[in-house]
Design an enzyme around this catalytic site. Structure first.
Site, mmCIF file in Angstrom:
data_model
loop_
_atom_site.group_PDB
_atom_site.id
_atom_site.type_symbol
_atom_site.label_atom_id
_atom_site.label_comp_id
_atom_site.label_asym_id
_atom_site.label_seq_id
_atom_site.Cartn_x
_atom_site.Cartn_y
_atom_site.Cartn_z
ATOM 1 N N ASP A 247 20.307 41.509 -43.025
ATOM 2 C CA ASP A 247 19.291 40.459 -43.051
ATOM 3 C C ASP A 247 19.412 39.563 -41.822
ATOM 4 O O ASP A 247 18.848 38.471 -41.784
ATOM 5 C CB ASP A 247 19.388 39.622 -44.333
ATOM 6 N N ASN B 81 40.877 50.497 -44.590
ATOM 7 C CA ASN B 81 40.024 50.178 -43.461
ATOM 8 C C ASN B 81 39.072 51.358 -43.244
ATOM 9 O O ASN B 81 39.509 52.495 -43.040
ATOM 10 C CB ASN B 81 40.891 49.945 -42.229
ATOM 11 N N GLU C 15 36.387 49.291 -49.868
ATOM 12 C CA GLU C 15 36.410 47.829 -49.817
ATOM 13 C C GLU C 15 37.837 47.366 -49.536
ATOM 14 O O GLU C 15 38.791 47.899 -50.122
ATOM 15 C CB GLU C 15 35.918 47.238 -51.141
ATOM 16 N N LYS D 282 29.005 34.952 -33.906
ATOM 17 C CA LYS D 282 29.383 34.438 -32.589
ATOM 18 C C LYS D 282 29.438 35.587 -31.581
ATOM 19 O O LYS D 282 29.970 36.654 -31.879
ATOM 20 C CB LYS D 282 30.734 33.731 -32.643
ATOM 21 N N PHE E 270 23.253 38.606 -53.090
ATOM 22 C CA PHE E 270 23.388 38.392 -51.652
ATOM 23 C C PHE E 270 22.064 38.652 -50.951
ATOM 24 O O PHE E 270 21.619 37.855 -50.111
ATOM 25 C CB PHE E 270 24.469 39.311 -51.090
ATOM 26 N N GLU E 271 21.428 39.767 -51.275
ATOM 27 C CA GLU E 271 20.146 40.075 -50.639
ATOM 28 C C GLU E 271 19.085 39.064 -51.047
ATOM 29 O O GLU E 271 18.255 38.651 -50.221
ATOM 30 C CB GLU E 271 19.692 41.488 -50.993
ATOM 31 N N ASP F 284 29.384 42.218 -42.547
ATOM 32 C CA ASP F 284 29.652 40.906 -41.952
ATOM 33 C C ASP F 284 28.963 40.840 -40.594
ATOM 34 O O ASP F 284 29.210 41.673 -39.723
ATOM 35 C CB ASP F 284 31.160 40.729 -41.781
ATOM 36 N N GLU G 289 30.091 54.411 -49.704
ATOM 37 C CA GLU G 289 29.594 53.095 -49.308
ATOM 38 C C GLU G 289 30.713 52.336 -48.617
ATOM 39 O O GLU G 289 31.791 52.137 -49.191
ATOM 40 C CB GLU G 289 29.083 52.277 -50.501
#
Length: 275
Positions: free
Chosen positions: A191, A133, A106, A159, A254-255, A155, A81
């Site tokens: 989302d 990373n 992460e 912009k 979050f979802e 993320d 993940e």
């Protein structure tokens, strides 16, 4: 004449999909780190870069088994993940599928610590975390090692000038494909409608992945930016193929916030094929 950066140095200067945040841990997370990092955190040679992976590191199934220690499932799938956040999803998946191996990526120390705490409390052995990373780690895998890669709610970088920071890019897709076995899948969820469009633009034209979805969704065919998302309804639309919600993904806070805000959850599944 100035020479172009090579190898690890070139990777350090590449555009990344995250910004550095505070790595300070509260006392509870500090205790969790001290107690569980020795078991659950994989330490790889980072080539002198805090979140890097040395060009000498090659992640084969045998190498993973050797550094994983107790709990590596010799016959189990290996699922990675990218961006585990607080770790809710990957910890729940590891608990539900003790026959498989789960590796969480992460970059944020508090998120890693929280995942360690949850894994430790449940005494899971088929889960490890690595703080690197993601593109660099994916490039380190031997071909065909992974069964699945998950990227849930990355993320969105809303912009327009920041869209280049979105983690789903051609370079990462190539690395994911190389690491996946033939027929392995990359599961992506967002989302944000504009991010879903971005994923389709990157992935649907690739010859080395096939869209394994079965649902038809309508999306604006032009990008909107932060503050102009409401304009999408007036833009030209087209149909795209997506998947039903992945049952293996837990419903995180979050979802739930995205659903409560009226946002559509987009699940996309891409199967690795021979180009």
């Amino acid at each position: 004449m100035e020479q172009e950066p090579q190898g690890q140095e070139a990777r350090r200067r590449a555009v990344v999909s995250f910004v550095r945040r505070s790595s300070k841990l509260d006392p509870r997370m500090e205790r969790a780190w001290e107690k569980y990092s020795g078991e659950y955190l994989l330490e790889l040679d980072k080539g002198g870069h805090e979140l890097g992976v040395s060009a000498d590191v090659r992640l084969s199934r045998e190498f993973l088994a050797s550094v994983w220690g107790e709990g590596f499932r010799a016959d189990g799938r290996i699922i990675v993940e990218i961006g585990t956040g607080q770790g809710e999803n990957i910890v729940a998946a590891a608990a539900a599928h003790s026959e498989d191996n789960f590796l969480g990526l992460e970059v944020y120390t508090p998120g890693v610590a929280h995942a360690l705490l949850m894994a430790g409390k449940q005494e899971l052995h088929n889960l490890r975390m690595v703080q690197v990373n993601a593109p660099e780690l994916l490039q380190a895998f031997e071909p065909g090692v992974l069964d699945e890669v998950w990227t849930f709610f990355p993320d969105p970088w809303p912009k327009t000038k920041h869209h280049k920071r979105r983690i789903v890019q051609d370079a990462l897709a190539s690395a994911v494909h190389a690491a996946l076995k033939d027929g392995g899948v990359w599961r992506i969820a967002t989302d944000i409608d504009d991010y879903a469009l971005h994923v389709h633009e990157v992935m649907d034209v690739r010859a080395d992945f096939e869209n394994a979805g079965e649902l038809t969704v309508s999306l604006a065919t032009e990008h909107v930016s932060k503050g102009t998302a409401e304009m999408a309804a007036q833009l030209p639309h087209a149909d795209f193929t997506e998947s039903a919600r992945f049952e293996g993904r837990v419903l995180t806070n979050f979802e739930n916030k995205g659903i409560a805000a009226g946002r559509v959850i987009h699940d996309m599944t891409y199967r690795a094929v021979q180009a």
